[in-house]
Design a protein around this motif. Sequence first.
Motif, PDB file in Angstrom:
ATOM      1  N   PRO A  42       0.797  -1.192   0.065  1.00 32.60           N
ATOM      2  CA  PRO A  42      -0.037  -0.123  -0.048  1.00 32.60           C
ATOM      3  C   PRO A  42       0.988   1.189   0.045  1.00 32.60           C
ATOM      4  N   SER A  43       0.595   2.345  -0.859  1.00 37.49           N
ATOM      5  CA  SER A  43       1.315   3.499  -1.002  1.00 37.49           C
ATOM      6  C   SER A  43       0.784   4.161   0.190  1.00 37.49           C
ATOM      7  N   PRO A  44       1.753   5.233   0.757  1.00 38.12           N
ATOM      8  CA  PRO A  44       1.116   6.108   1.880  1.00 38.12           C
ATOM      9  C   PRO A  44       0.259   7.037   1.055  1.00 38.12           C
ATOM     10  N   VAL A  45      -0.791   7.319   2.079  1.00 36.28           N
ATOM     11  CA  VAL A  45      -1.988   8.313   1.615  1.00 36.28           C
ATOM     12  C   VAL A  45      -1.496   9.681   1.832  1.00 36.28           C
ATOM     13  N   TYR A  46      -0.255   9.891   2.456  1.00 35.62           N
ATOM     14  CA  TYR A  46       0.255  11.240   2.461  1.00 35.62           C
ATOM     15  C   TYR A  46       1.662  11.035   2.932  1.00 35.62           C
ATOM     16  N   TYR A  47       2.406  12.527   2.813  1.00 35.57           N
ATOM     17  CA  TYR A  47       3.833  12.498   3.090  1.00 35.57           C
ATOM     18  C   TYR A  47       3.880  13.871   3.642  1.00 35.57           C
ATOM     19  N   LYS A  48       5.040  14.134   4.434  1.00 35.83           N
ATOM     20  CA  LYS A  48       5.427  15.413   5.175  1.00 35.83           C
ATOM     21  C   LYS A  48       6.290  16.058   4.392  1.00 35.83           C
ATOM     22  N   THR A  49       5.870  17.466   4.593  1.00 33.85           N
ATOM     23  CA  THR A  49       6.837  18.646   3.876  1.00 33.85           C
ATOM     24  C   THR A  49       7.920  18.739   4.676  1.00 33.85           C
ATOM     25  N   ALA A  50       8.861  19.363   4.004  1.00 32.64           N
ATOM     26  CA  ALA A  50      10.038  19.984   4.513  1.00 32.64           C
ATOM     27  C   ALA A  50      11.176  18.939   5.185  1.00 32.64           C
ATOM     28  N   ILE A  51      11.097  17.595   4.556  1.00 31.39           N
ATOM     29  CA  ILE A  51      11.903  16.696   5.151  1.00 31.39           C
ATOM     30  C   ILE A  51      12.301  15.771   3.920  1.00 31.39           C
ATOM     31  N   ASN A  52      13.222  14.922   3.641  1.00 32.92           N
ATOM     32  CA  ASN A  52      13.498  14.141   2.770  1.00 32.92           C
ATOM     33  C   ASN A  52      12.750  12.731   2.692  1.00 32.92           C
ATOM     34  N   GLU A  53      11.483  13.166   2.023  1.00 33.95           N
ATOM     35  CA  GLU A  53      10.745  11.708   1.766  1.00 33.95           C
ATOM     36  C   GLU A  53      11.292  10.961   0.853  1.00 33.95           C
ATOM     37  N   VAL A  54      11.152   9.339   0.877  1.00 36.28           N
ATOM     38  CA  VAL A  54      11.436   8.482  -0.073  1.00 36.28           C
ATOM     39  C   VAL A  54       9.977   8.049  -0.603  1.00 36.28           C
ATOM     40  N   ILE A  55       9.851   8.299  -1.894  1.00 36.50           N
ATOM     41  CA  ILE A  55       8.653   8.063  -2.541  1.00 36.50           C
ATOM     42  C   ILE A  55       8.757   6.879  -3.564  1.00 36.50           C
ATOM     43  N   SER A  56       8.111   5.694  -3.346  1.00 35.78           N
ATOM     44  CA  SER A  56       8.393   4.637  -4.457  1.00 35.78           C
ATOM     45  C   SER A  56       7.324   4.512  -5.430  1.00 35.78           C
ATOM     46  N   LEU A  57       7.705   4.621  -6.679  1.00 32.37           N
ATOM     47  CA  LEU A  57       6.942   4.762  -7.730  1.00 32.37           C
ATOM     48  C   LEU A  57       6.075   3.197  -8.196  1.00 32.37           C
ATOM     49  N   ASN A  58       6.502   2.373  -7.644  1.00 30.69           N
ATOM     50  CA  ASN A  58       6.054   0.777  -7.771  1.00 30.69           C
ATOM     51  C   ASN A  58       6.321   0.455  -9.396  1.00 30.69           C
ATOM     52  N   SER A  59       7.396   1.135  -9.961  1.00 31.54           N
ATOM     53  CA  SER A  59       7.588   0.925 -11.381  1.00 31.54           C
ATOM     54  C   SER A  59       8.776   1.396 -11.746  1.00 31.54           C
ATOM     55  N   ILE A  60       9.396   1.033 -12.865  1.00 28.03           N
ATOM     56  CA  ILE A  60      10.880   1.336 -13.247  1.00 28.03           C
ATOM     57  C   ILE A  60      10.599   2.700 -14.293  1.00 28.03           C
ATOM     58  N   SER A  61      11.198   3.933 -13.929  1.00 28.42           N
ATOM     59  CA  SER A  61      10.955   4.798 -14.890  1.00 28.42           C
ATOM     60  C   SER A  61      11.993   4.797 -15.923  1.00 28.42           C
ATOM     61  N   ASN A  62      11.597   5.344 -17.309  1.00 28.03           N
ATOM     62  CA  ASN A  62      12.507   5.034 -18.488  1.00 28.03           C
ATOM     63  C   ASN A  62      13.730   6.025 -18.397  1.00 28.03           C
ATOM     64  N   PHE A  63      13.835   6.854 -17.452  1.00 28.42           N
ATOM     65  CA  PHE A  63      15.225   7.558 -17.088  1.00 28.42           C
ATOM     66  C   PHE A  63      15.381   8.245 -18.535  1.00 28.42           C
ATOM     67  N   SER A  64      14.347   8.939 -18.864  1.00 29.63           N
ATOM     68  CA  SER A  64      14.750   9.631 -20.345  1.00 29.63           C
ATOM     69  C   SER A  64      15.296  10.951 -19.851  1.00 29.63           C
ATOM     70  N   ASP A  65      15.597  11.546 -21.072  1.00 28.65           N
ATOM     71  CA  ASP A  65      16.522  12.887 -20.949  1.00 28.65           C
ATOM     72  C   ASP A  65      15.555  13.677 -20.342  1.00 28.65           C
ATOM     73  N   LYS A  66      14.421  13.554 -20.077  1.00 28.91           N
ATOM     74  CA  LYS A  66      13.474  14.710 -19.631  1.00 28.91           C
ATOM     75  C   LYS A  66      13.190  14.202 -18.149  1.00 28.91           C
ATOM     76  N   PRO A  67      13.707  14.844 -17.129  1.00 34.53           N
ATOM     77  CA  PRO A  67      13.663  14.389 -15.798  1.00 34.53           C
ATOM     78  C   PRO A  67      12.299  14.440 -15.083  1.00 34.53           C
ATOM     79  N   LEU A  68      12.114  13.636 -14.321  1.00 30.46           N
ATOM     80  CA  LEU A  68      10.859  13.537 -13.567  1.00 30.46           C
ATOM     81  C   LEU A  68      10.484  14.746 -12.515  1.00 30.46           C
ATOM     82  N   HIS A  69       9.238  15.111 -12.813  1.00 27.92           N
ATOM     83  CA  HIS A  69       8.902  16.389 -11.923  1.00 27.92           C
ATOM     84  C   HIS A  69       7.706  15.958 -10.852  1.00 27.92           C
TER      85      HIS A  69
END
Length: 687
Positions: free
Chosen positions: A536-563
């Motif tokens: 289960p993905s967290p339903v929320y995260y906290k601001t102003a800290i270094n949160e680690v967010i799993s996408l449960n998938s593999i990004s294409n790591f293209s030239d355009k970065p994730l936003h």
Amino acid sequence: MLFLRSMNFLFPTFLIGLAAIAIPIIIHLFNFRKYKKVYFTNVQFLKELKQESDSKSKLKEWLILAMRILAISCLVFAFAQPFIPGKVKTIQGEKAISIYIDNSFSMESTNKKGTLLENAKTLATEIINTFNASDKFQLLTNDFEGKHQRFISKEEFVEQLNDVKISSATKSISDVIKRQQDFLQNSSAKNKRIFLLSDFQKNTSVIFKTDIDTSIAISCIPIASSEVNNVYIDSVWFETPVQQYETQQIIHAVVINKSNKDIENGSLKLYINDAQVSLASFNVSAGNKKDVSISFTVKVKGINKGVLKIEDYPITYDDNFYFSFNAQTIINALVINGKDTKTAGNFKSLMQNDSLFVYKENSDASIDYSVFAKTNIIVLNELNTITSGLTSELQKFVNAGGSVVIFPNKKSDIISYNTAFQTLQLPQIIKLDTANIKTQSINFEQGLYEGVFDKVDQRMDLPKVFEHFEFTKTTNNNSQGLVLLQNGQFLVSLNTLGNGKVYVFSIPSDETSSNLLKHALFVPTLIKMAILSLKPSPVYYKTAINEVISLNSISNFSDKPLHILKVDKKVDVIPEHRLLNNTTALYTQNQITEAGHYNVEENNVIIKDLAFNFDRKESDMNFMTQEDLQKQIDEKGLKNVSVIELNEKSLTNALQEVNDGKKLWKLFLILALMFLAAEILIIRLFK
């Protein structure tokens, strides 16, 4: 005595004047009186009167002597200008001063002078005005900004001070002091000062978790607010791990009442996709918390953005709690069938026709290990043998968080099974028992069957077993029976390994072994196993800290970065991303500072929804008093740390006391006048 011992004199030469105390003593000792003789015929009563008058006269003379001695002593002390030394030893030369201004949410509170943040800014201006133009300054806030990591002049300090605003960032006082000390170490100035302007919330104000540099003077300046009451939403979670379209969901919110008043008939409003969908009322007593549940029906497939709201004043930043969920959940299921199994169609019909599943199947002769990384649950359906290669891949899969369900084959190679079971830390197979036996009980306390039945009936019909495998008894805490047979053996067991689960059935899926596949228990059992296989993905995260967010998938790591973009497009963050356990992990690196809803986009396509909330540390309106701070200082025996008490005096005068000490000459002058007045009263009124 301690007061006199710590007292110093600015002009100690004047203490020679204490010799003047001898004058009233001499007068007292050599005060010769002239007597006049009067003759009486009978002096018996006069003798008694004379004795009484002499005792009163001596008491009066001693009191007058004491007043004169005390008056002369206080007058001499006043000219010598006594003082109690300050805690800061002033050294001539350039000074380096670091001033911390707490700009956290709690500084939005008010007192009679305005907001606490504005109070802090005014006091900071007073502080720098007590120093010379040649001195160097640093301004520090909770944001730990780069522009604040250098020395600046008075003029630059005032400019930076005007730009300080309330921030969602929260730092402990110990972290602030460490940052200030590390910064001041780079200065060659011999006189270094630290000032802390804060409301000193208790949950962030354990000052001495860090090592204190005793060569740097530290001054704590508490800024007190008026009495503040705060009610806020602390946390939120769903009752079930999966939120599906057109299903009834229950969401829980913890409401905390940090005030001295009970809250009755408070309202909690639920908004989904900007529309209010439900409302709940709550009562919470002063100083306590309440778990408030609120139900709603999911009306939108896919991404849903929710907000829970309460109304509270004057602290409002924590009245909204953002969360998000995806109502288009997919469970990737893989069934590996043995070559002789006759029940492959049962699993296929169950999963392939359900929109919850993406169903795949392999035979044990042609297993595609590459799909394991994208699979949530794997069913081993009556394999004859479990090879070492399959065992190794299953071990990796389960350790990474996957779920495995095993139905053994009645003609299985027990040796290969036991070898695999040993690797997976499962009970060992002993033999196949062909005796008919009944199912005795279901473990409803374990999460698999929690909520499956509306009502538990002890007389409910349970599966019948015609043959089953016996397993070794285990004391392993990672293994527990979920469904038990009358002989004490399990029908279904749950075994945890790493981050995943292994469910073992003691029966083949074949209809000749039991009626389980046709029993009403089979479908909810397998569906619940599949649902619990989801991470289960967290339903929320906290601001102003270094949160680690799993996408449960593999990004294409293209030239355009994730936003990571806020839905109003006003915040756009490019996070650090790494490949971790066959998924893409995003690291926010404290860059998200605003609460609200966000989207993760790749090539302008939304791939994940996020919700961020401010840290609730600032919501706890409990503050350190001056006595609490002083107790911390005294316990550590830190003589270079002081608490500046403002009250009615100006900060300039308070700083002068810290620097130069507390001057006492006025006190002794007043005492001298009081003792002289007391002498006059004794002479006139004492008969």
